[in-house]
Design a protein around this motif. Structure first.
Motif, PDB file in Angstrom:
ATOM      1  N   ASN A  21      78.138 -11.236 -12.800  1.00 56.27           N
ATOM      2  CA  ASN A  21      79.525 -11.693 -12.896  1.00 56.27           C
ATOM      3  C   ASN A  21      80.460 -10.910 -11.981  1.00 56.27           C
ATOM      4  OD1 ASN A  21      79.616 -13.706 -15.321  1.00 56.27           O
ATOM      5  ND2 ASN A  21      78.230 -12.051 -15.918  1.00 56.27           N
TER       6      ASN A  21
ATOM      7  N   LYS B 139      83.939 -12.219 -11.650  1.00 61.57           N
ATOM      8  CA  LYS B 139      84.805 -12.365 -12.827  1.00 61.57           C
ATOM      9  C   LYS B 139      85.510 -11.046 -13.131  1.00 61.57           C
ATOM     10  CE  LYS B 139      82.670 -16.382 -14.000  1.00 61.57           C
ATOM     11  NZ  LYS B 139      81.253 -16.166 -14.310  1.00 61.57           N
TER      12      LYS B 139
ATOM     13  N   LEU C 186      85.715  -9.190 -16.404  1.00 58.26           N
ATOM     14  CA  LEU C 186      85.287  -9.211 -17.796  1.00 58.26           C
ATOM     15  C   LEU C 186      85.938  -8.115 -18.624  1.00 58.26           C
ATOM     16  CD1 LEU C 186      81.450  -9.648 -17.158  1.00 58.26           C
ATOM     17  CD2 LEU C 186      83.128 -11.460 -17.557  1.00 58.26           C
ATOM     18  N   SER C 187      86.360  -8.488 -19.806  1.00 57.62           N
ATOM     19  CA  SER C 187      86.809  -7.488 -20.776  1.00 57.62           C
ATOM     20  C   SER C 187      85.576  -6.922 -21.468  1.00 57.62           C
ATOM     21  CB  SER C 187      87.719  -8.142 -21.813  1.00 57.62           C
ATOM     22  OG  SER C 187      86.970  -9.050 -22.594  1.00 57.62           O
TER      23      SER C 187
ATOM     24  N   GLU D 119      84.887  -6.966 -24.516  1.00 60.73           N
ATOM     25  CA  GLU D 119      84.439  -8.008 -25.449  1.00 60.73           C
ATOM     26  C   GLU D 119      83.613  -9.072 -24.729  1.00 60.73           C
ATOM     27  OE1 GLU D 119      85.967  -7.656 -28.733  1.00 60.73           O
ATOM     28  OE2 GLU D 119      84.422  -9.040 -29.454  1.00 60.73           O
ATOM     29  N   ASP D 120      84.070  -9.492 -23.557  1.00 63.16           N
ATOM     30  CA  ASP D 120      83.321 -10.462 -22.749  1.00 63.16           C
ATOM     31  C   ASP D 120      81.927  -9.940 -22.444  1.00 63.16           C
ATOM     32  OD1 ASP D 120      85.601 -12.045 -22.586  1.00 63.16           O
ATOM     33  OD2 ASP D 120      86.181 -11.283 -20.617  1.00 63.16           O
ATOM     34  N   VAL D 121      81.871  -8.687 -22.001  1.00 60.38           N
ATOM     35  CA  VAL D 121      80.585  -8.090 -21.655  1.00 60.38           C
ATOM     36  C   VAL D 121      79.699  -8.074 -22.890  1.00 60.38           C
ATOM     37  CG1 VAL D 121      79.426  -6.005 -20.858  1.00 60.38           C
ATOM     38  CG2 VAL D 121      81.603  -6.680 -19.825  1.00 60.38           C
ATOM     39  N   TYR D 122      80.275  -7.698 -24.000  1.00 62.60           N
ATOM     40  CA  TYR D 122      79.552  -7.643 -25.272  1.00 62.60           C
ATOM     41  C   TYR D 122      78.928  -9.000 -25.593  1.00 62.60           C
ATOM     42  CZ  TYR D 122      78.979  -7.069 -30.362  1.00 62.60           C
ATOM     43  OH  TYR D 122      78.496  -7.011 -31.642  1.00 62.60           O
ATOM     44  N   THR D 123      79.738 -10.051 -25.503  1.00 63.02           N
ATOM     45  CA  THR D 123      79.264 -11.407 -25.798  1.00 63.02           C
ATOM     46  C   THR D 123      78.112 -11.786 -24.877  1.00 63.02           C
ATOM     47  OG1 THR D 123      81.528 -11.974 -26.386  1.00 63.02           O
ATOM     48  CG2 THR D 123      79.993 -13.811 -26.077  1.00 63.02           C
ATOM     49  N   LEU D 124      78.266 -11.485 -23.583  1.00 64.00           N
ATOM     50  CA  LEU D 124      77.234 -11.848 -22.616  1.00 64.00           C
ATOM     51  C   LEU D 124      75.950 -11.053 -22.832  1.00 64.00           C
ATOM     52  CD1 LEU D 124      79.561 -12.157 -19.510  1.00 64.00           C
ATOM     53  CD2 LEU D 124      78.264 -14.013 -20.570  1.00 64.00           C
TER      54      LEU D 124
ATOM     55  N   ARG E 183      89.894  -4.712 -17.926  1.00 65.76           N
ATOM     56  CA  ARG E 183      88.892  -5.611 -17.385  1.00 65.76           C
ATOM     57  C   ARG E 183      88.053  -4.851 -16.366  1.00 65.76           C
ATOM     58  NH1 ARG E 183      89.490 -10.586 -18.946  1.00 65.76           N
ATOM     59  NH2 ARG E 183      91.283 -10.958 -20.312  1.00 65.76           N
TER      60      ARG E 183
END
Lengths: 145, 145
Positions: free
Chosen positions: A33, A36, A38-39, A41-46, A83
């Motif tokens: 990514n 992108k 990424l926050s 949280e985003d990284v966590y989700t991915l 981010r």
DNA sequence: CTAAGTGCAAAGGATTTGCAAAACA
DNA sequence: TGTTTTGCAAATCCTTTGCACTTAG
């Protein structure tokens, strides 16, 4: 990409850090990514998609570690969360963001437009510039009418 | 200064808002600290000296109100809290910050050095620039050696 | 084997919000 | 008087930390 992971692994090992599976997965996510912002949280989700057992705290700790070792860097768009982007700070010098006020899209401005300005700041304010961060707000091609 | 307070009072009244004593005190604090970059907590502390009964929530709500009405604007130095300055956004366009990495001092850079750059971003990226925000990091006269 | 790394849940700091009481117009 | 506004405390959001357990080297 395998290549980059190994390189980073070496970089960490050289400094007495371990390249654990979690760190490797997080690194992969960052590499997949690049473009992108990424926050945590985003990284966590991915990362959860690949490895459901990682904890959010590990993500934060790993991002912090990568930050210290200039593997990634962080940007702040003022929305209350940091981010992260793959790449070290030297890239950032030539890399700014244009944020669309309507759709929120973020354009990468990949030129260094500020050389002249740095000279001027040094001359006028006796301030040695090491780095700068520029955010541009306005309307992107699609949103302006 | 009385003058400015009245002006702002009119501005608010015109929009159905009241200029309460609390709001007035907060405005005074902002005016007395034009050159600083106060956090909400800072404003709270300063206001408490004049009016010990104000609540922190009121400070946050008032700063938000002033922000919406372009009486003040906010800046973010990435230290996890918003900072506020008296003056509207049109000032900001010609007003940037140089942050010393050693002593933390913040210099105001009061020139608009970015006109040229805005044109270029429009030309190259088809992005209409409304505003920009520039932070410069480095060493101030005293800290560089 | 053993220091470094992990997951979880609890703590932290900045900001926001719900609500009943208070105060401006 | 009828909204606004306030102060307080509780809630929220993002991030950090303590601790017992696990694991890379």
């Amino acid at each position: 990409m395998k290549n980059i992971i190994n390189q980073v692994g070496e970089k960490l090992k050289a400094k007495e850090y371990k390249l654990t599976p979690q760190r490797q997965q997080i690194l992969e996510v960052m590499l997949e990514n690049k473009d992108k912002h990424l926050s945590a949280e985003d990284v966590y989700t991915l990362v959860k998609r690949k490895a459901p057992d990682v904890g959010l705290a590990t993500v934060y700790r790993t991002l912090e570690l990568f930050l210290e070792h200039d593997i990634i860097h962080s940007v702040d768009f003022g929305d209350g969360r940091k981010r992260y982007e793959y790449g070290d700070n030297s890239d950032r010098h030539h890399h700014h963001h244009a944020i669309c006020l309507k759709c929120g899209k973020i354009l990468e401005i990949n030129e260094d437009l500020l050389e002249e300005l740095e000279k001027q700041v040094f001359k006028d304010y006796n301030f040695v510039v090491i780095d700068h961060e520029l955010k541009i707000f306005g309307y992107c091609g699609e949103c302006k009418r």
